[in-house]
Design a protein around this motif. Structure first.
Motif, PDB file in Angstrom:
ATOM      1  N   VAL A  69       3.531   9.097   5.250  1.00 24.78           N
ATOM      2  CA  VAL A  69       4.946   8.749   5.049  1.00 24.78           C
ATOM      3  C   VAL A  69       5.320   9.032   3.599  1.00 24.78           C
ATOM      4  O   VAL A  69       4.530   8.793   2.698  1.00 24.78           O
ATOM      5  N   TYR A  89       5.992   0.487  -4.763  1.00 22.26           N
ATOM      6  CA  TYR A  89       6.699   0.820  -3.530  1.00 22.26           C
ATOM      7  C   TYR A  89       6.004   0.107  -2.385  1.00 22.26           C
ATOM      8  O   TYR A  89       4.777   0.041  -2.337  1.00 22.26           O
ATOM      9  N   ALA A 258      -2.677  10.234  13.721  1.00 23.82           N
ATOM     10  CA  ALA A 258      -3.439   9.102  13.182  1.00 23.82           C
ATOM     11  C   ALA A 258      -2.823   8.644  11.873  1.00 23.82           C
ATOM     12  O   ALA A 258      -2.284   9.447  11.108  1.00 23.82           O
TER      13      ALA A 258
HETATM   14  C1  LIG Z   1       1.958   2.061  -3.693  1.00 26.13           C
HETATM   15  C2  LIG Z   1       1.136   1.875  -2.430  1.00 26.13           C
HETATM   16  C3  LIG Z   1       0.145   0.901  -2.420  1.00 26.13           C
HETATM   17  C4  LIG Z   1      -0.629   0.740  -1.284  1.00 26.13           C
HETATM   18  N1  LIG Z   1      -1.607  -0.239  -1.311  1.00 26.13           N
HETATM   19  C5  LIG Z   1      -2.419  -0.372  -0.240  1.00 26.13           C
HETATM   20  C6  LIG Z   1      -3.506  -1.305  -0.265  1.00 26.13           C
HETATM   21  O1  LIG Z   1      -3.740  -2.017  -1.250  1.00 26.13           O
HETATM   22  N2  LIG Z   1      -4.283  -1.382   0.852  1.00 26.13           N
HETATM   23  C7  LIG Z   1      -4.085  -0.603   1.947  1.00 26.13           C
HETATM   24  O2  LIG Z   1      -4.865  -0.707   2.892  1.00 26.13           O
HETATM   25  N3  LIG Z   1      -3.056   0.284   2.007  1.00 26.13           N
HETATM   26  C8  LIG Z   1      -2.222   0.422   0.944  1.00 26.13           C
HETATM   27  N4  LIG Z   1      -1.199   1.324   1.000  1.00 26.13           N
HETATM   28  C9  LIG Z   1      -0.958   2.079   2.237  1.00 26.13           C
HETATM   29  C10 LIG Z   1      -1.942   3.243   2.376  1.00 26.13           C
HETATM   30  O3  LIG Z   1      -1.881   4.057   1.205  1.00 26.13           O
HETATM   31  C11 LIG Z   1      -1.604   4.072   3.612  1.00 26.13           C
HETATM   32  O4  LIG Z   1      -1.556   3.218   4.746  1.00 26.13           O
HETATM   33  C12 LIG Z   1      -2.655   5.152   3.861  1.00 26.13           C
HETATM   34  O5  LIG Z   1      -2.793   5.991   2.734  1.00 26.13           O
HETATM   35  C13 LIG Z   1      -2.273   5.985   5.091  1.00 26.13           C
HETATM   36  O6  LIG Z   1      -3.140   7.073   5.205  1.00 26.13           O
HETATM   37  P1  LIG Z   1      -2.668   8.401   5.959  1.00 26.13           P
HETATM   38  O7  LIG Z   1      -3.857   9.295   5.952  1.00 26.13           O
HETATM   39  O8  LIG Z   1      -2.028   8.059   7.243  1.00 26.13           O
HETATM   40  O9  LIG Z   1      -1.511   9.016   5.047  1.00 26.13           O
HETATM   41  P2  LIG Z   1      -1.501   9.448   3.448  1.00 26.13           P
HETATM   42  O10 LIG Z   1      -2.573   8.705   2.732  1.00 26.13           O
HETATM   43  O11 LIG Z   1      -0.083   9.261   3.086  1.00 26.13           O
HETATM   44  O12 LIG Z   1      -1.919  10.946   3.522  1.00 26.13           O
HETATM   45  C14 LIG Z   1      -1.066  11.934   4.048  1.00 26.13           C
HETATM   46  C15 LIG Z   1      -1.452  13.251   3.407  1.00 26.13           C
HETATM   47  O13 LIG Z   1      -0.832  14.319   4.118  1.00 26.13           O
HETATM   48  C16 LIG Z   1      -0.269  15.223   3.184  1.00 26.13           C
HETATM   49  N5  LIG Z   1       0.854  15.926   3.836  1.00 26.13           N
HETATM   50  C17 LIG Z   1       2.079  15.439   4.187  1.00 26.13           C
HETATM   51  N6  LIG Z   1       2.822  16.390   4.792  1.00 26.13           N
HETATM   52  C18 LIG Z   1       2.059  17.519   4.821  1.00 26.13           C
HETATM   53  C19 LIG Z   1       2.267  18.844   5.302  1.00 26.13           C
HETATM   54  N7  LIG Z   1       3.418  19.186   5.879  1.00 26.13           N
HETATM   55  N8  LIG Z   1       1.266  19.742   5.155  1.00 26.13           N
HETATM   56  C20 LIG Z   1       0.093  19.392   4.561  1.00 26.13           C
HETATM   57  N9  LIG Z   1      -0.169  18.162   4.103  1.00 26.13           N
HETATM   58  C21 LIG Z   1       0.792  17.228   4.221  1.00 26.13           C
HETATM   59  C22 LIG Z   1       0.187  14.337   2.035  1.00 26.13           C
HETATM   60  O14 LIG Z   1       0.335  15.097   0.848  1.00 26.13           O
HETATM   61  C23 LIG Z   1      -0.981  13.355   1.956  1.00 26.13           C
HETATM   62  O15 LIG Z   1      -2.030  13.864   1.170  1.00 26.13           O
HETATM   63  C24 LIG Z   1      -0.405   1.524  -0.121  1.00 26.13           C
HETATM   64  C25 LIG Z   1       0.598   2.504  -0.137  1.00 26.13           C
HETATM   65  C26 LIG Z   1       1.369   2.686  -1.269  1.00 26.13           C
HETATM   66  C27 LIG Z   1       2.455   3.733  -1.278  1.00 26.13           C
END
Ligand SMILES: Cc1cc2nc3c(=O)[nH]c(=O)nc-3n(C[C@H](O)[C@H](O)[C@H](O)COP(=O)(O)OP(=O)(O)OC[C@H]3O[C@@H](n4cnc5c(N)ncnc54)[C@H](O)[C@@H]3O)c2cc1C
Length: 291
Positions: A69, A89, A258
């Motif tokens: 997101v 955030y 996922a």
């Molecule tokens: C400030 C902050 C603090 C947080 N603190 C915590 C915490 O303390 N504990 C906790 O458990 N969770 C925390 N979270 C939430 C946690 O970071 C997310 O739930 C987690 O990172 C989700 O993982 P994900 O792999 O789904 O997505 P992400 O980690 O968001 O990874 C998505 C990846 O996909 C890439 N991407 C997007 N679109 C494309 C595209 N079109 N082509 C190629 N690549 C793409 C992005 O660049 C990114 O690298 C926090 C979030 C934020 C913003």
């Protein structure tokens, strides 16, 4: 800063965690395509075809989308400077225990902002909710409105947005010390000291790539998977298989989602990692079906 992921008692930065994951994936033989953005996809002949921003393309029998997101920003100067240094955030569940006896500011008027306010109120001496509109009831569940109104250490400032952030001078390490609040009705501004600001104004899942496919997205553009695709126990129109979609499978067989990008996801690292592992096992099941 990721504060509460299992195995990191002192927390870890998102960048460090991602780099460790990269090293581990490479060690196990995964191929990583770095600095490359997927922009569009289409499904054809039981394959996904992905177009990358640099003009290259990828084709696969099965895929897992974990694109997360993009959190909405305030849109004021110096946001990057204060990020993690007083400006956060999201609902800040992990930061709340560090806010005891502080005055915390929360921007937003949706349920996630309301829940954050109530959570901070258990720790902080005072919580101020900054709301762009003139009432909460349009955007917040009634039970949260009632709880917020009943709470002694919570106040709500309406018709207001943050127009500037202030902090330590350039020679010291940046840390948030104040905000300028702007009244949207008359344009008047006033400065307010503040050391913790939580921005809960939502986010946009990175699913533009799926826009022209038959993948079902919800009203906020999250990818809908598994049981959430069923209506009265029936998969959506166009679902071609006798079986129902696997738990993390989208409305296109063999295409999985996922983590944060998935409709109804928990928005935590542990759940994203767990769903990633589950999705891989579903890919194997799918490939066994379609070898
Ligand atoms: C400030 C902050 C603090 C947080 N603190 C915590 C915490 O303390 N504990 C906790 O458990 N969770 C925390 N979270 C939430 C946690 O970071 C997310 O739930 C987690 O990172 C989700 O993982 P994900 O792999 O789904 O997505 P992400 O980690 O968001 O990874 C998505 C990846 O996909 C890439 N991407 C997007 N679109 C494309 C595209 N079109 N082509 C190629 N690549 C793409 C992005 O660049 C990114 O690298 C926090 C979030 C934020 C913003």
């Amino acid at each position: 800063m990721i504060e509460n992921y299992l195995g990191f008692p002192d927390g870890t930065s998102g960048a460090d965690l991602a780099d460790r994951a990269r090293q581990q994936a490479v060690k196990f033989g995964a191929e990583l395509v770095m600095m490359s953005e997927g922009v569009k996809a289409h499904f054809d002949n039981d394959h996904i075809h992905v177009r990358l921003a640099d003009g290259e393309s990828l084709t696969a029998k099965s895929n897992i989308c974990a694109t997360g997101v993009e959190y909405r920003r305030l849109g004021v100067a110096d946001e990057a400077r204060y990020l993690g240094r007083g400006l956060f955030y999201g609902a800040g569940a992990a930061e709340a225990p560090y806010c005891s006896n502080e005055h915390v500011f929360v921007v937003g008027a949706g349920n996630s902002a309301g829940q954050a306010v109530m959570h901070f109120a258990n720790y902080a001496s005072r919580v101020t909710m900054l709301v762009r509109g003139s009432q909460l009831s349009a955007t917040l569940s009634q039970y949260l409105v009632e709880r917020i109104e009943a709470r002694d250490n919570v106040d709500v400032i309406y018709d207001t947005e943050v127009s500037a952030l202030h902090g330590a001078s350039a020679h010291q390490s940046p840390v948030l010390q104040g905000l300028t609040l702007c009244n949207r009705k008359d344009g008047s501004e006033h400065r307010q000291s503040a050391s913790r600001l939580f921005v809960c104004i939502g986010g946009e899942p990175n699913t533009d790539w799926a826009m022209d496919t038959s993948i079902v997205r919800d009203a906020s553009n999250y990818l809908v998977t598994g049981p959430d695709l069923l209506t009265h126990g029936q998969p959506p129109a166009g679902w071609p298989l006798k079986r129902q979609p696997f738990y993390l499978e989208t409305s296109v067989p063999g295409s999985f989602a996922a983590g944060d990008v998935r409709h109804g996801s928990i928005k935590r690292v542990a759940s994203a990692v767990g769903e990633g592992a589950m999705a891989v096992s579903f890919v194997h099941r799918y490939l066994q079906e379609h070898h």
